[in-house]
Motif scaffolding. Structure first.
Motif: not given
Ligand SMILES: [Zn+2]
Length: 481
Positions: A303-307, A332-335
Motif C-alpha cells: 500500500d505504501r511502497e513504490d516498486h 489494491a482491493k484491501a480495506t
C-alpha cells in the motif's frame, strides 16, 4: 573499492609433479568463514578438484601440496559456503518456461548455489533442469524440488496432484517417488484436514520429508505430531503462539470464521509467554520453519511502497512480471482495516522470529521468489531476507546459518554442504568483506565457485548483463502499455 582477484598461472615445473597432488583450483591466502562456530580462520588456502574441496589449511602447506591448474590470490577476502534459498518457485505456465530457466544463472550471480523449489506448474521442466545442473550441462544452482504438490480437489493452484482419499494420497506419493522428488510439498487451499494428516503420516512412513501450509482447521501441533518436517511461512507460528489456537481453528472448521478473520484472531490473541512454551515444544519435535519474512513484509506494505523503480525488475521477464499483478490487484482491493491488520501481522512476525531462534527451532532462509510474489526478486531476495533476520534480532552468524547450514541438514546433505572443508561440495562465495560482521557482505561478491567452477566478478557481471538483456522486452512493453 572492489579488488579484482589476481589470477596466477600455475607453475607446474617448480617441483616434480609426482610428489604433489593435483587440484583444479586453489584459492590462496583467504579468510575462511566458519559459519557453524561463527569464527574466521585467517591465511587459509582452499584446494578444489572437480566439484569437491580436497583441502583447506594454512596457505604454505596447502599451496605446496598441490599442483594446480588455476590459482587465485584472495588476500583480504572472505570465503564462505554458497547460499541456499530454501523456498523458491518456478512457474506461471508452459509459456513462461524460458523465463523461469533464465532465472537459474541469475541466482548464481547473486551467490545462490542451491535452491529448494516448493512446487508450481512446470514440474517436468524443473526436474529436467535439476538433472542438467547436476550433470554440468546447465549453469544454475543445485535444485532440490518437490515436483507437483499435493492439494485437494479443484484448488486455485495449477499443476497439483489432487487428493481426497488415502488411496489417492498413496497413488500421488507413488508418482512423486517415481520422479525421485527431494521432498513433498502439501498445501491447503481445498485439501481436507484428515487427508492432510494422512499425507504427512504416509510421506513420513516412506522416509520422505514434507513441507506444508497447514490447514487452519488443524493446530500446528497436530500437523507436527503427524510428522510434518517444515512449516512454510511464519504466520503459522503466530497461530501456534495463540492460547486460543484450538478454539479459533475449531470455529474456522465449523464455518463460523472466515480465513481472514481467523488470521486476525490468531494475531490478536498471540501471547508471548504461551508462544515461548509452544515454540520450545515444537523445537523438541524437530520441525523446521521457513519464515519467508521479507515476502510478508513486501505484501504487507504494498500500500505504501513504490516498486516501479526497483533495480530487480530489470532481471524479470515480461511474463513473470505479469504474474505479479495478482498480488498487486488483491492488495489494491484491501480495506484500510485489512491494510492495518497486515502491518500488525508483519510487526508481530518480526518479534516471533528471534523467539523461534531462541527456542531452538531450525530456521530455513527462503524467499518465496519466482512468480506471483511481486517484487521479491530471485537471487537478490535472499540477501534481503537474511538482512531482515538481523533487523528482527538474529545475529549475523545465526542469519548466515539459516542460509548455509539448516538447508543441508533439512535435506539430509549436511555431509556434503555447510562448511569450507575437505570433502564438501565446492560451492563457495569469495566476498570482499566479513559476513560475520555484517550479513550485507554477502552482496559484495568477488567470485562464486559453482560445483568447482570459478566465476569471477567479470563472469558474474556477464550473467547479470545477459539476464537483463533477456528480460529487456518488459521495459519496452511497460512503456507502450
Ligand atoms: Zn511459496
Amino acid at each position: 573499492m572492489r579488488v579484482t582477484l589476481a589470477v596466477v598461472a600455475a607453475v607446474a615445473a617448480a617441483s616434480p609433479a609426482q610428489s604433489r597432488d593435483s587440484a583444479d583450483l586453489l584459492i590462496r591466502d583467504a579468510n575462511v568463514v566458519d559459519v557453524a562456530d561463527g569464527r574466521i580462520l585467517r591465511g587459509q588456502s582452499v584446494a578444489v578438484r572437480g566439484d569437491r574441496i580436497v583441502a583447506v589449511g594454512p596457505d604454505r602447506s596447502v599451496s605446496r601440496r598441490f599442483r594446480v591448474k588455476r590459482s587465485v590470490v584472495a588476500t583480504g577476502k572472505f570465503v564462505m559456503p554458497g547460499l541456499w534459498d530454501m523456498h523458491v518457485h518456478f512457474g506461471g505456465g508452459p509459456e513462461l518456461i524460458a523465463e523461469n530457466k533464465a532465472l537459474l544463472p541469475l541466482y548464481v550471480a547473486y551467490g545462490i548455489t542451491t535452491v529448494r523449489d516448493c512446487a508450481a506448474d512446470i514440474s517436468s521442466s524443473v526436474l529436467a533442469w535439476r538433472e542438467g545442473v547436476a550433470k554440468g550441462q546447465l549453469l544454475g544452482p543445485t535444485i532440490f524440488t518437490s515436483g507437483p504438490k499435493l492439494e485437494g480437489y479443484k484448488p486455485i493452484w495449477k499443476g497439483t496432484l489432487e487428493v481426497g482419499t488415502p488411496a489417492e494420497v498413496n497413488a500421488a506419493l507413488d508418482k512423486l517417488q517415481g520422479m525421485r522428488v527431494d521432498f513433498v510439498k502439501i498445501t491447503d487451499n481445498t485439501l481436507k484436514p484428515d487427508t492432510f494428516l494422512y499425507a504427512v503420516q504416509e510421506a513420513k512412513r516412506r522416509g520422505l520429508r514434507t513441507s506444508a501450509h497447514t490447514p487452519y482447521a488443524l493446530t500446528i501441533d497436530q500437523a507436527v505430531d503427524a510428522g510434518l518436517s517444515s512449516i512454510e511461512h511464519i504466520d503459522y507460528l503466530i497461530k501456534a503462539g495463540s492460547p486460543k489456537e484450538a478454539e479459533i481453528s475449531a470455529a474456522y472448521a465449523a464455518g463460523k470464521l472466515s480465513y481472514g478473520d481467523a488470521t486476525n484472531a490468531f494475531v490478536d490473541t498471540f501471547d508471548t509467554n504461551y508462544a515461548r512454551k509452544a515454540y520450545r515444544r515444537l523445537a523438541t519435535k524437530g520441525v523446521y520453519v521457513t519464515p519467508t519474512l521479507n515476502m510478508g513484509r513486501i505484501l504487507a506494505f504494498l500500500d505504501r511502497e513504490d516498486h516501479s523503480t526497483d533495480e530487480g525488475l530489470a532481471y524479470i521477464g515480461p511474463g513473470l512480471r505479469k504474474t505479479y499483478d495478482w498480488r498487486i490487484d488483491r492488495a489494491a482491493k484491501a480495506t484500510p482495516d485489512q491494510v492495518a491488520a497486515r502491518h500488525k501481522e508483519h510487526e508481530l512476525s518480526m518479534k516471533v522470529l528471534p523467539m523461534l531462534q531462541a527456542a531452538g527451532i531450525p530456521i530455513l532462509a527462503g524467499t518465496d521468489a519466482g512468480y506471483l510474489n511481486s517484487f521479491n526478486y530471485p537471487g537478490e531476495g535472499l540477501h534481503d531476507e537474511i538482512e531482515l533476520y538481523v533487523k528482527a534480532g538474529l545475529s549475523a552468524q545465526q542469519a548466515l546459518a539459516s542460509a548455509v547450514l539448516t538447508g543441508p541438514k533439512f535435506l539430509r546433505h549436511a555431509d556434503r554442504y555447510g562448511a569450507v572443508a575437505a570433502g564438501k561440495t565446492a560451492d563457495l562465495l569469495v566476498l570482499d568483506a566479513n559476513p560475520l560482521r555484517s550479513v550485507a557482505a554477502t552482496r559484495k561478491i568477488s567470485a562464486v565457485v559453482l560445483h568447482g567452477r570459478l566465476l569471477d566478478r567479470k563472469a558474474l557481471d556477464k550473467l547479470l548483463a545477459d539476464a537483463k538483456a533477456g528480460a529487456a522486452p518488459i521495459r519496452l512493453q511497460a512503456k507502450t502499455n
